[in-house]
Motif scaffolding. Structure first.
Motif, mmCIF file in Angstrom:
data_model
loop_
_atom_site.group_PDB
_atom_site.id
_atom_site.type_symbol
_atom_site.label_atom_id
_atom_site.label_comp_id
_atom_site.label_asym_id
_atom_site.label_seq_id
_atom_site.Cartn_x
_atom_site.Cartn_y
_atom_site.Cartn_z
ATOM 1 N N TRP A 31 2.347 1.901 -3.402
ATOM 2 C CA TRP A 31 1.328 2.470 -4.298
ATOM 3 C C TRP A 31 1.094 3.944 -4.027
ATOM 4 O O TRP A 31 0.767 4.715 -4.926
ATOM 5 N N ARG A 32 1.187 4.338 -2.767
ATOM 6 C CA ARG A 32 0.723 5.667 -2.340
ATOM 7 C C ARG A 32 1.709 6.761 -2.727
ATOM 8 O O ARG A 32 2.912 6.591 -2.654
ATOM 9 N N HIS B 274 -6.678 1.960 2.340
ATOM 10 C CA HIS B 274 -7.146 2.812 1.252
ATOM 11 C C HIS B 274 -6.370 4.124 1.270
ATOM 12 O O HIS B 274 -6.297 4.792 2.301
ATOM 13 N N PRO B 275 -5.777 4.503 0.144
ATOM 14 C CA PRO B 275 -4.999 5.749 0.110
ATOM 15 C C PRO B 275 -5.909 6.960 0.246
ATOM 16 O O PRO B 275 -7.115 6.870 -0.025
ATOM 17 N N SER C 132 -7.655 10.489 -0.751
ATOM 18 C CA SER C 132 -8.222 10.891 -2.035
ATOM 19 C C SER C 132 -7.178 11.591 -2.891
ATOM 20 O O SER C 132 -6.397 12.410 -2.407
ATOM 21 N N ALA D 101 0.831 -1.205 0.000
ATOM 22 C CA ALA D 101 0.000 0.000 0.000
ATOM 23 C C ALA D 101 0.865 1.255 0.000
ATOM 24 O O ALA D 101 0.554 2.243 -0.678
ATOM 25 N N ARG E 19 -6.523 -4.107 4.087
ATOM 26 C CA ARG E 19 -6.662 -3.192 2.962
ATOM 27 C C ARG E 19 -6.528 -1.767 3.464
ATOM 28 O O ARG E 19 -7.305 -1.301 4.297
#
Length: 589
Positions: free
Chosen positions: A161-162, A207-208, A210, A158, A205
């Protein structure tokens, strides 16, 4: 896969979480301590495994895969110095926001510090260039340990990805036996959550935040645009292939601003009608540069490659708004009055709402200048059929079909493409390692792009960058990935001839040895060593033919021998002068 021993169970859990987090490519270097990881990569559904002998080549191959796919790629090395060879690629990943997951296998704690072979301290190998470091600990047949492993891997992916993207580093120690054993490991006492995680999704999970830009900030920028006619949109290097060219074209139409698009911006080739590509030459015409000082600059992507246009922006006194869609700041002169984070495409779409200025006299003045400058360039090339370094860049771009990839080395090739290969109607994807701007790993990076895209790919590189990563041809040979490598051979470091050191009296006696660095290598032998097809064109037509032949498939090395390095400086200056002079006293504004 079966869990033949605890190490295999541990490695399988780790790889499962990588795949569930969106990792699809694993680049594995041979080694003993990393055997459980290598086997798990090869046996895990959803993971494509690439075997590469040289760790430095592997690092840049993974970088190219990730640049093209825009998804994390896993790198696997054994213990000792092996993982240290990933360092240059990790630096580039950090500087250009490319996601990687680096797995370094390690010896167990009891072997650390006691002279065990192939054992070095691996914690925080990559210092500040890794977005995350974690030692996952030795494998344990314990629910809590396995769940913690899965959660740690899920978190690492994660973070890769961020924004700002980059490399994450997991150190993975193993005790022997490293190879699968004959007996099956009894994992019945483990819970299904420890053994299997959450099938189909990461254990945790994350979540990044917005990626939508701040609405209030965009409203302020929109108001400034509405009040300002003399603005420009400047697009520096950018890897994303997310509809950026279309979004920029719409923004140009809405604002009435011309788009100064660098070659590697993804906005030049196949861009909109407001695209200006020969701005480096145009801004060398001082009357034009003075008359076209902007009052507002909308900046996207990284720093511009040519210094002149960047200096023009910095000295203009314009208000600069920087759009940072990867969370990185490309503003070394600290000229940005406002930084807007979030998706650049979303920012363009939002800013375009409520604006409909169209391309008026301000933008058309830039576009007229582009036409005159381009006509001067084409005229110069039509008069002289020789293959100069500038002509090579122009002809390689001209030879590429719609949808092709062009990877460009740092130093002179990226500058020549930017200055002398203007926009075309063909959509090309142009990539370069412009984070740290090094020449290392260029062949391997281009090969990674070719492997991930499956599209025709050409690398334009200098001779020193080619020789620096000639081992990348071995990867191409072993993997069977097609690539055409065009090498501009001026027998040394051509860019140094443009720098003050080339004229410094105190350094003159040592210039060739320390900066010019002639090598005298016949590159056909390098091609033969790796069984690449070799051509040495001597005209623009034969160069285009060689590129077209290479794009049919296979591994090709195309060597273009060009003018002596000092002469190349004169040729560049003459062509820039001719292009700038073409502007004359044109009907500006």
């Amino acid at each position: 896969m079966s869990d033949a021993n605890l190490n295999q169970l541990w490695a399988r859990a780790l790889l499962e979480e990588l795949v569930r987090g969106g990792v699809r490519h694993a680049v594995v270097c041979p080694g003993s301590r990393s055997s459980p990881l290598a086997l798990a990569c090869a046996r895990t559904d959803g993971m494509r495994t690439w075997s590469i002998i040289d760790e430095r080549c592997a690092g840049f191959f993974a970088l190219g895969l990730a640049k093209q796919s825009r998804a994390p790629v896993v790198l696997v090395a054994t213990s000792g110095t092996a993982g240290a060879h990933f360092y240059p690629a990790v630096i580039e990943a950090a500087m250009s926001q490319v996601p990687l997951v680096v797995l370094t296998a390690d010896r167990p704690l009891e072997l650390q510090g006691w002279g065990a072979p192939q054992t070095v301290p691996q914690a925080r190998f990559y210092g500040d260039f890794a977005r995350l470091f974690a030692d996952v600990g030795l494998p344990e047949a314990d629910d809590a340990a396995l769940v913690h492993l899965r959660a740690t891997v899920a978190r690492a992916v994660a973070i890769a990805w961020r924004a700002p993207r980059g490399a994450v580093h997991l150190n993975v120690p193993f005790r022997e036996p490293l190879a699968p054993t004959l007996g099956s490991f009894d994992a019945k006492h483990l819970s299904s959550r420890a053994r299997e995680g959450r099938p189909g999704v990461p254990l945790t999970r994350i979540h990044p935040p917005s990626r939508l830009p701040d609405a209030q900030a965009l409203e302020a920028v929109r108001a400034r645009v509405a009040a300002t006619e003399r603005g420009v949109i400047v697009c520096g290097p950018r890897d994303e292939n997310d509809g950026f060219a279309e979004a920029i074209a719409s923004l140009a139409e809405a604002t009435g601003y011309p788009v100064l698009a660098e070659a590697a911006s993804q906005a030049r080739y196949g861009g909109g009608p407001a695209t200006v590509s020969l701005y480096d030459a145009m801004l060398r015409h001082e009357p034009f540069a003075r008359a076209h000082r902007p009052e507002l600059v909308l900046r996207f992507g990284g720093c511009l490659t040519p210094k002149g246009p960047q200096a023009w922006i910095d000295s203009s006194g314009a208000e600069v708004v920087l759009f940072s869609d990867e969370g990185a700041l490309f503003d070394p002169a600290h000229s940005a009055a406002r930084v807007v984070e979030g998706s650049a495409v979303a920012a363009c779409e939002a800013l375009s709402l409520g604006l409909s200025r169209g391309l008026g006299p301000w933008a058309r003045s830039f576009l007229w200048a582009e036409q005159w400058t381009r006509a001067a360039l084409e005229s110069a090339f039509s008069e002289d059929p020789s293959l100069t370094e500038m002509r090579v860049a122009h002809e390689v771009v001209t030879a590429l079909p719609d949808g092709a990839n062009l990877f460009v080395s740092s130093s002179m090739p990226i500058r020549d493409v930017d200055a002398f290969a203007p926009s075309t109607g063909r959509r090309l994807r142009v990539l370069a390692n412009r984070g740290a701007n090094g020449i290392d790993g260029i062949v391997s990076s281009a090969l990674g792009v070719a492997a991930a895209s499956g599209r025709p790919t050409v690398l334009l590189t200098g001779d020193l960058a080619f020789l620096h990563d000639v081992g990348g041809l071995l990867t191409a040979r072993r993997s069977g990935v097609p690539l055409t490598v065009v090498v501009v051979n001026n027998d040394g470091g051509g860019i140094f001839s443009f720098l003050p050191i080339a004229q410094a009296e105190e350094a003159r006696s040592q210039y060739e040895n320390l900066w010019g660095t002639p090598h005298g290598v016949d590159l056909s032998h390098a091609a033969a060593l790796y069984q690449a097809r070799f051509r040495r064109p001597d005209s623009p037509a034969s160069l285009r033919s060689a590129v077209a032949e290479g794009l049919k498939g296979g591994l090709h090395v195309v060597e273009v021998q060009v003018a002596e390095r000092a002469r190349n400086v004169d040729l560049h200056r003459q062509l820039f002068a001719r292009m700038a002079t073409a502007l004359g006293e044109g009907p500006w504004l």
